[in-house]
Design a protein around this motif. Structure first.
Motif, PDB file in Angstrom:
ATOM      1  N   UNK A   1      -4.867  -7.227   0.271  1.00  0.00           N
ATOM      2  CA  UNK A   1      -4.311  -6.762   1.528  1.00  0.00           C
ATOM      3  C   UNK A   1      -3.030  -7.286   1.341  1.00  0.00           C
ATOM      4  N   UNK A   2      -2.157  -6.483   2.485  1.00  0.00           N
ATOM      5  CA  UNK A   2      -0.875  -6.804   2.582  1.00  0.00           C
ATOM      6  C   UNK A   2      -0.300  -7.091   4.196  1.00  0.00           C
ATOM      7  N   UNK A   3       0.880  -7.222   4.704  1.00  0.00           N
ATOM      8  CA  UNK A   3       0.877  -7.376   5.945  1.00  0.00           C
ATOM      9  C   UNK A   3       1.231  -5.829   6.558  1.00  0.00           C
ATOM     10  N   UNK A   4       0.819  -5.796   7.649  1.00  0.00           N
ATOM     11  CA  UNK A   4       1.156  -4.621   8.374  1.00  0.00           C
ATOM     12  C   UNK A   4       2.442  -4.172   8.501  1.00  0.00           C
ATOM     13  N   UNK A   5       3.225  -5.175   8.654  1.00  0.00           N
ATOM     14  CA  UNK A   5       4.859  -5.236   8.988  1.00  0.00           C
ATOM     15  C   UNK A   5       5.623  -5.615   7.858  1.00  0.00           C
ATOM     16  N   UNK A   6       6.874  -5.089   7.789  1.00  0.00           N
ATOM     17  CA  UNK A   6       7.663  -5.766   6.718  1.00  0.00           C
ATOM     18  C   UNK A   6       8.374  -6.843   7.428  1.00  0.00           C
TER      19      UNK A   6
ATOM     20  N   UNK B   1      -5.334  -7.130   9.299  1.00  0.00           N
ATOM     21  CA  UNK B   1      -5.435  -7.054  10.927  1.00  0.00           C
ATOM     22  C   UNK B   1      -4.789  -8.345  11.510  1.00  0.00           C
ATOM     23  N   UNK B   2      -3.514  -8.056  12.252  1.00  0.00           N
ATOM     24  CA  UNK B   2      -2.874  -9.397  12.680  1.00  0.00           C
ATOM     25  C   UNK B   2      -3.734  -9.964  13.934  1.00  0.00           C
ATOM     26  N   UNK B   3      -4.170 -11.116  13.906  1.00  0.00           N
ATOM     27  CA  UNK B   3      -4.918 -11.837  14.863  1.00  0.00           C
ATOM     28  C   UNK B   3      -4.039 -12.299  16.181  1.00  0.00           C
TER      29      UNK B   3
END
Length: 1550
Positions: A1178-1183, A1270-1272
């Motif tokens: 997985x990766x982060x949804x934002x840079x 997903x960012x909690x």
């Protein structure tokens, strides 16, 4: 036609168009055979847990931008204000220049750009001569730019200063001075503080909006100046324009504030433009009119500008009684001398519009500025002052950074000027203009603009007879207070002038910024098992680099210590006093020390140094009757002291007599010569004994066969033992104490039956009696029982509280109430847990409401509340012993302690009063609490109790520390350092940056340095460095790893792996990976590997598998024992260079510079089993521009619809330095339903834009094309988190008593948090409070701020978010209610124009601009009320009837949607705790929920609290059969329960 449609039909292999209709199509469908349609297989969607993040500030940044001596509370108090980047700290100046923290404000809406003092000048007693009477002198002490007024008439009396009480009616008035601030949010703020009779201090503020700008160069607020007579204030942008404010008369403003209306201090304002970049801006003194008198109306504003490559001055002046439209440019763009092209400082003079320009090598005085042709007079700085002790720190010469005026009698003006390398000069200007420059001294560390002089006021009022006290906050090291001169009572006539005016240390100001690295670890051998971890940070700059252990508590200053006290079990101080001889004058104290099986008598002397200072005196420890030597061998003594037995109790019974009790008897003897007066021999061996000063009783317990008796014997006239009383006890005593309760002597007995008995001793005519007055069972909140180890009685006013220290480390308090004649009632009030071992409680001799508690390695002060009946809580703070001579002083367990009371008398100066004698390990410490330092025994007490503060421990090293790693097996710290050194002096000089890896001791055990010092480098004092390896010059260490390799022979080899980078003269930087073998005293290089790029990150994947990141390459290597080499097993290229790397099972977590966070899973490559391949998970949804990350695994009580496969429950490896294990602790189950909680793997990622996000590592990967995690939650913090680690740093007394430090093991051993992969690792986690999944996450910032983070369950998050939303909405509405509109328009004029008319550009406070009038964020009450009925014509109060708060305004569920939903799951604990600090009981929370809210909001609160109630009350302390209604429900009791849970959650961490 309406039913026809066109379609495509396949005819002879070609698609052709055909016309059809709906009915024909339906008929064709009916003729086709039925086809079975299967429902699509829909896999159950994986739902994520709903978790929140709570952030709290553990330690605020120590960085101070400026220091302003100002009385912003009241005239009677002597205060100084520390101004930081976005905070203000108020401190009180106490005796001998020591500072006491009072209050802090950190809720500013923007950064603080500039700060000045505005208000009345301070007055001092100025002696004209030794024979003439004293008169008052007025000295304005505004920092860095205001002037000193001339002497005021003698009939103006100074106000005596006394911090014990407030002046009548002063609470409603303005203080003597206020602070003026400019903020980056375009605000001009007037700030002061108010102290209540209860002792609390809150800040009040008034803000004015500054005009907007088109660029940052035109943003106002960078420069701020205040007229010396408070007639005007000016603020300017870096270039282009400035604003002048015409201020009200100070007396008029005070009258308006006292009347309760018109808080605006501004009458008029005007914005003007000027050409050039502003270098300095100050108001000048107008001087006198033709030498005939004072000029009170002339205002002069001076600018030093840079324009067209030249340095010029521009001057404006006007009459203060006329409008600002009359302000004109008197002097325009006049060039200064060429040597003054870059002045460091502008210093206005007092007796006229003259000023100084201070440059690097000279000082120029400019006269006659108003004439348009200023006259310069240049004076060179002596060459011996220009030299610097650290030439390698910079290529340029050091700059003068700050100046400070000091009060002097007469017409001379005196200044201290500080240079950035620590050099301080003394500058004096005579009445005819002559200038004298001399060296004042050298500051030990670099300084910045935070430099000032303090007015230390003596209790006799003779302030100017005291020395000059200079203060400077450190930039990259500790700040200090130094005095130049001697205190009045310590001035020695026999000394020379230079000796009496030396640069002497007073106090240090802790500073641990900037923080370059973090290490959270336990210290084996120092901390007791089960106690908290320590926080170590790399701070400082060479040659003053330090490893700082961050601690919070109270400071006990150690004068000196003696050794040889190992095994001490008791210590009692029997007396003190002066001792005068023909040669010396000394103070002595008489001690009895019990070291089983013997007792020793010591006399401790402090011998004054020939009339010098107290610190110059000498300490000596003399054993009575004396130590043996060749001439005078020790002989048996015939005094009244038992020396061949251990002492059970001893004290001073009267002014001249003392008593000692051993197991065989008791003796009464004289204090002066220890001559025996009377004695008692016990029939049986004593089990316990007790005595109390000033109570003529002794108590002892004896055992005769199976019977145990309590005997109490009185002492008649302090000279003989008299009759007593006897009482049978149910069991042997565990504790025996004597107290004075209600004016009557009482005896407390702790029994083996887990109870305490209190007997009242009554002296009757025929015989004395012991009557049972009270009993209590010792039961803790967890339902367990223990034995009483010690007990004391503390009091506040008429209330008395019994404190019992138990053997299991608990501290119980009981409120003592009189119940009938001769009987008492013990009401259990509160409980705290000090540690895992027995808690020993001792009285505090200087404060009847406080006591000392020693438990293991912790030593604390316990203080009861001011009203124990209404607020039974205990205030517990750690006490840390520190030594100025040894900053790395290590405090061991305190085994015995006693304290001397304050000396009562007319003496002036320091003595042994309030001195603490404590046995720490093998040392006997002579220490004193810093808040107990007073001028004399009659000095006033502080208005508020001393709060806890930062007391760091410093391990001094020679270089600048960059990286840290702690070696648990060796109990050493490995540090990577750099240091700039001058290799050759100018003119052909050059310098190098020396890099090294050092091995440092963590305790000051006296181990000498084993490294060889270079010839030109002085060895450090008592260096903690025991080994060192020098790297290549300019080499930087980016990563350090600890590796223990087990050889084939079973022997372990300890290595430290370092990843470095080396800059190249031509081409990109290269790197090395170094393997060092470390022993107790050596560090040797064993192997090195070269890399094309610097090695930034390293982490272990397995026991012998290493991951390395060099630029964008992620390399997987494995150590092969047979070949004794590292073999590459795989390689992956990252999208951008990596900055941090950790591993967990088969997962690899990488933070990159520009592409946020990436998670890989390593597996064997099917095509080549000798290689590993990296699969992106997985990766982060934002840079993001990431800085650090931390992998956290928690147990979630309820996760809706989620089932985590067992194969995905992985272990977190203990080798991860960011997840250092905790010994023996598991993450407990917080589920109340009995179900096994599910696990959630969270990755905390911090970036360089002040964000901290929680990414959810799903146990099941969904699709290959959807990799965004997903960012909690997401927290937007004031500053960026640069390091994240886990560690249980919270002391046990900071947790509620029902907290279980040793929970039952997790029922799933394969899912232990952060356990070692080999099964032998230790479990990482803690038993968090109800509603909290984990609270052991620590984050540090580069400015020294330390944050504590907790991961919350959904129910706890919703409750805290609702309360947080209520606080925000009410603050916003309160600000809207407290707004006044200033009707005066203001104009902008061109300062370069000679025109007399100015155009109104509408940039000021027009009809639509408002001035906010509000108090600090920690209260909702407006500091000043603006009434429309009483307001003057030019001010109109703006009131609005705001509607009630609705659920739509505060419902947390409504914020869970949209792109910013993750931010709604963050709770700012600082804002909530700031509100709760100023409320008592349950009323604060109830008023927050009920006031100005709809019933639906109240119902929403009860719904959320009810959902949390079972977890808080039942899970915390209620039991299995308790429910929410049982603990209060919807009533004030329910509010108290919820508020108690919130307070426990938001309480202090350290």
């Amino acid at each position: 036609m309406a039913h026809q449609f066109q379609g495509m039909v396949l005819v002879d292999g070609e698609w052709v168009s055909r016309t059809s209709d709906v009915f024909r199509a339906m008929d064709g469908a009916r003729r086709q055979p039925d086809i079975e349609m299967n429902e699509p297989v829909v896999e159950p969607q994986h739902q994520i847990p709903q978790l929140g993040l709570l952030s709290r500030t553990v330690l605020a940044t120590p960085i101070v931008k400026s220091i302003l001596p100002a009385n912003i509370r009241q005239r009677k108090l002597n205060d100084v204000v520390f101004v930081g980047e976005n905070s203000v700290h108020l401190k009180e100046i106490r005796a001998y220049g020591h500072l006491r923290h009072v209050a802090s404000k950190s809720d500013f809406r923007g950064r603080i750009l500039a700060a000045r003092v505005f208000g009345e000048p301070r007055r001092h007693e100025v002696p004209e001569t030794d024979e003439t009477p004293r008169k008052k002198g007025t000295v304005r002490r505004e920092h860095g730019g205001t002037l000193m007024d001339e002497d005021t008439p003698g009939d103006q009396q100074a106000v005596p200063r006394d911090g014990a009480a407030l002046r009548n009616g002063e609470a409603n008035n303005l203080p003597q001075q206020v602070i003026v601030l400019t903020l980056s949010s375009r605000l001009l703020m007037f700030l002061w503080a108010k102290a209540s009779h209860a002792g609390t201090v809150r800040f009040c503020q008034q803000t004015i909006r500054l005009p907007s700008s088109n660029s940052r160069y035109e943003s106002l607020g960078s420069f701020l100046a205040v007229d010396p007579k408070c007639r005007a204030i000016a603020t300017a942008a870096p270039e282009g324009r400035f604003v002048i404010y015409k201020m009200k008369c100070w007396d008029k403003w005070c009258m308006d504030v006292q009347g309760g209306y018109d808080p605006a201090p501004i009458e008029e304002e005007r914005m003007m433009s000027l050409t050039g970049r502003i270098m300095h801006m100050e108001f000048l003194s107008p001087g006198s009119i033709d030498g005939a008198g004072k000029d009170d109306t002339h205002v002069i504003l001076l600018f030093v500008l840079a324009h067209n490559g030249r340095t010029k001055v521009t001057c404006y002046d006007w009459d203060a009684t006329t409008p600002l439209t009359n302000a004109k440019c008197r002097v325009k763009n006049i060039s200064v001398e060429s040597v003054d092209h870059n002045p460091s400082l502008l210093v206005p003079l007092n007796h006229g519009p003259d000023f100084l320009l201070i440059s690097s090598r000279h000082i120029t005085k400019y006269k006659n500025i108003l004439s348009g042709d200023p006259t310069p007079v240049c004076s060179s700085i002596p060459d011996h002052i220009l030299s610097t002790d650290h030439p390698a720190d910079s290529k340029c010469p050091p700059l003068w950074v700050q100046w400070e005026r000091v009060p002097r009698h007469g017409s001379n003006e005196a200044f201290y000027v500080a240079r950035e390398d620590g050099k301080v000069i003394y500058l004096e200007i005579g009445n005819i203009g002559e200038m004298t420059i001399s060296e004042a001294g050298n500051w030990p560390h670099p300084v910045d603009k935070a430099f000032a002089s303090l007015d230390v006021e003596h209790e006799l009022g003779k302030t100017l007879l005291n020395p000059d006290v200079l203060i400077a906050a450190g930039t990259t090291s500790d700040g200090h207070l130094y005095k130049i001169g001697a205190w009045m009572e310590e001035y020695s006539i026999g000394k020379s002038f230079l000796a009496n005016n030396s640069f002497d240390f007073v106090e240090s100001i802790p500073n641990w910024a900037p923080v370059l690295d973090l290490c959270v670890t336990a210290l084996p051998g120092v901390r007791s098992p089960g106690q908290r971890d320590s926080i170590f940070v790399a701070s400082g700059r060479a040659p003053h680099g330090t490893i700082s252990e961050l601690r919070l508590g109270l400071n006990a200053l150690v004068d000196t210590y003696s050794e040889g006290m190992a095994g001490c079990t008791g210590l009692w101080v029997l007396g003190q006093g002066p001792q005068l001889s023909e040669e010396d004058y000394a103070h002595y104290a008489l001690l009895i020390v019990s070291i089983p099986p013997e007792t020793f008598v010591f006399k401790i002397f402090h011998i004054d140094a020939g009339g010098g200072t107290w610190d110059e005196g000498e300490w000596s420890l003399v054993q009575v009757p004396g130590d043996a030597d060749e001439e005078h061998p020790a002989t048996p003594t015939s005094d009244g002291v038992y020396r061949n037995e251990e002492t059970l109790a001893a004290c001073r019974t009267s002014v001249s007599t003392c008593v000692q009790i051993t197991r065989s008897g008791a003796r009464l003897f004289q204090v002066s010569d220890l001559r025996r007066i009377d004695s008692i021999d016990f029939e049986f061996s004593a089990l316990a004994a007790a005595a109390r000063p000033n109570i003529p009783l002794i108590a002892f317990a004896l055992r005769n066969g199976m019977a145990t008796t309590l005997d109490v014997v009185s002492i008649d006239n302090g000279m003989t033992f008299a009759r007593g009383a006897t009482h049978h006890l149910p069991s042997e005593p565990t504790c025996l104490e004597i107290f004075d309760i209600g004016g009557e002597p009482h005896v407390l007995v702790g029994t083996w039956e887990h109870s305490i008995l209190i007997f009242r001793y009554h002296k009757e005519t025929l015989h004395d009696t012991l009557r049972l007055a009270a009993t209590a069972e010792l039961r803790t909140a967890m339902g367990t029982s223990s034995w009483c180890e010690s007990a004391v009685v503390v009091s506040y006013g008429s209330s008395q509280v019994l404190l019992c220290g138990l053997r299991n480390g608990h501290l119980l308090s009981y409120l003592i109430q009189t119940h009938g004649e001769g009987s008492l009632m013990l009401v259990s009030s509160c409980e705290a847990v000090i540690g895992p071992t027995a808690a020993r409680v001792t009285n505090c001799s200087t404060d009847p409401s406080a006591a000392f508690v020693a438990c293991g390695s912790d030593f604390c002060r316990v203080r009861c509340a001011k009203n124990p009946v209404a607020a039974p809580a205990l205030d517990i703070d750690a006490i840390w012993f520190t030594s100025h001579q040894s900053p790395g002083f290590q405090q061991s367990a305190i085994t015995a302690v006693d304290q001397l009371p304050f000396t009562v008398g007319q003496q002036c100066g320091k003595d042994l009063g309030s001195l603490i004698f404590a046995v720490s390990g093998d040392r006997l410490l002579y220490a004193r609490m810093d808040y107990d330092i007073r001028w004399s025994g009659h000095a006033a007490e502080p208005s508020t109790p001393e709060p806890n503060k930062a007391v760091p421990r410093k391990l001094e090293i020679t270089g600048t520390p960059k990286k840290l790693v702690y070696l648990e097996k060796l109990r050493k710290m490995v540090i990577a350092t750099t240091e700039a050194r001058e290799e050759r002096a100018p003119p052909d000089g050059y310098r190098i940056v020396r890099s090294a890896i050092q091995l440092v001791n963590m305790a000051d055990d006296g181990t000498e340095s084993a490294i060889k010092q270079e010839d030109d480098i002085a060895p450090p004092k008592k260096s903690m460095i025991v080994g060192e390896f020098v790297l290549k010059n300019y080499e930087q260490v980016y990563a350090l790893l600890d590796w223990t390799y087990a050889g084939e022979d079973g022997k372990g080899y300890h290595f430290v792996i370092a990843g470095t980078g080396i800059p190249q003269r031509n081409g990109p930087d290269v790197g090395r990976r170094l393997f060092f073998q470390v022993t107790d005293t050596t560090i040797k290089l064993k192997k090195e590997s070269a890399f094309e790029h610097p090695v930034r990150c390293m982490a272990f994947y397995g026991a012998n598998q290493l991951l390395t990141i060099s630029s964008r390459a992620l390399v997987f290597e494995e150590f092969q024992p047979t070949r004794q080499r590292w073999v590459e097993r795989g390689r992956e290229f990252l999208p951008s260079p990596g900055v941090h790397l950790t591993c967990s099972s088969s997962f690899i977590y990488v933070s990159t510079e520009e592409d946020s966070h990436i998670c890989y899973e390593a597996s064997l490559d099917p095509a080549d089993v000798a290689k590993f391949k990296f699969n992106k998970v997985f990766t982060d949804g934002r840079q993001r521009l990431t800085a650090h990350h931390l992998n956290v695994r928690v147990d979630v009580p309820t996760v809706r619809g989620i089932t985590i496969p067992p194969e995905s429950r992985v272990l977190v490896r203990g080798h991860d330095p960011a997840s250092s294990p905790l010994p023996g602790l598991t993450q407990p189950s917080t589920s109340t339903s009995g179900e096994t909680p599910q696990e959630a793997n969270i990755v905390l990622v911090s970036d360089k834009t002040c964000s901290l996000v929680g990414l959810y590592h799903s146990p099941k990967q969904t699709t290959q094309w959807q990799l965004a995690a997903e960012t909690l939650f997401e927290a937007n913090l004031p500053r960026s988190i640069t390091r994240l680690q886990r560690g249980d740093i919270r002391p046990r007394w900071r947790r509620p008593a029902y907290y279980n430090p040793y929970p039952t093991p997790n029922p799933r051993p394969e899912t232990h948090q952060n356990a070692d992969s080999n099964g032998g690792g230790q479990i990482h986690g803690n038993n968090a409070m109800p509603g909290v999944l984990t609270d052991d996450i620590i984050g540090t910032c580069s400015d020294g701020t330390v944050y504590g983070f907790s991961i919350l369950g959904s129910q706890a998050t919703w409750v805290l978010r609702l309360l947080s939303n209520l606080v925000k909405v009410k603050k916003k509405r309160q600000a809207e209610r407290s707004v006044c509109v200033v009707r005066d328009t203001w104009e902008e004029g061109d300062g370069d124009s000679d025109s007399d008319s100015d155009s109104d550009l509408g940039l000021g406070l027009g009809n639509d601009d408002v001035m906010d009038v509000d108090s600090s964020s920690d209260t909702f009450d407006a500091s000043l009320d603006t009434s429309p009925d009483t307001a003057p014509p030019h001010v109109k109060a703006k009131r609005s009837n705001l509607p009630l708060i609705t659920p739509r305004d505060v419902d947390p569920e409504l914020q869970e949607h949209g792109p910013t939903r993750a931010r709604a799951w963050h709770v700012d604990g600082d804002a909530l705790s700031s509100f709760l600090e100023h409320e008592t009981g349950g009323k604060g929370l109830q008023s927050l929920v009920d006031d100005d809210t709809e019933e639906a909001v109240q119902e929403l609160f009860w719904n959320l609290a009810g959902a949390l109630g079972e977890e808080v009350q039942v899970g915390g302390r209620g039991g299995e059969n308790a429910d929410w209604d049982h603990y209060g429900g919807k009533n004030p009791t329910g509010f108290m329960w919820v508020e108690e849970w919130v307070r426990d959650l938001l309480g202090n961490v350290l």
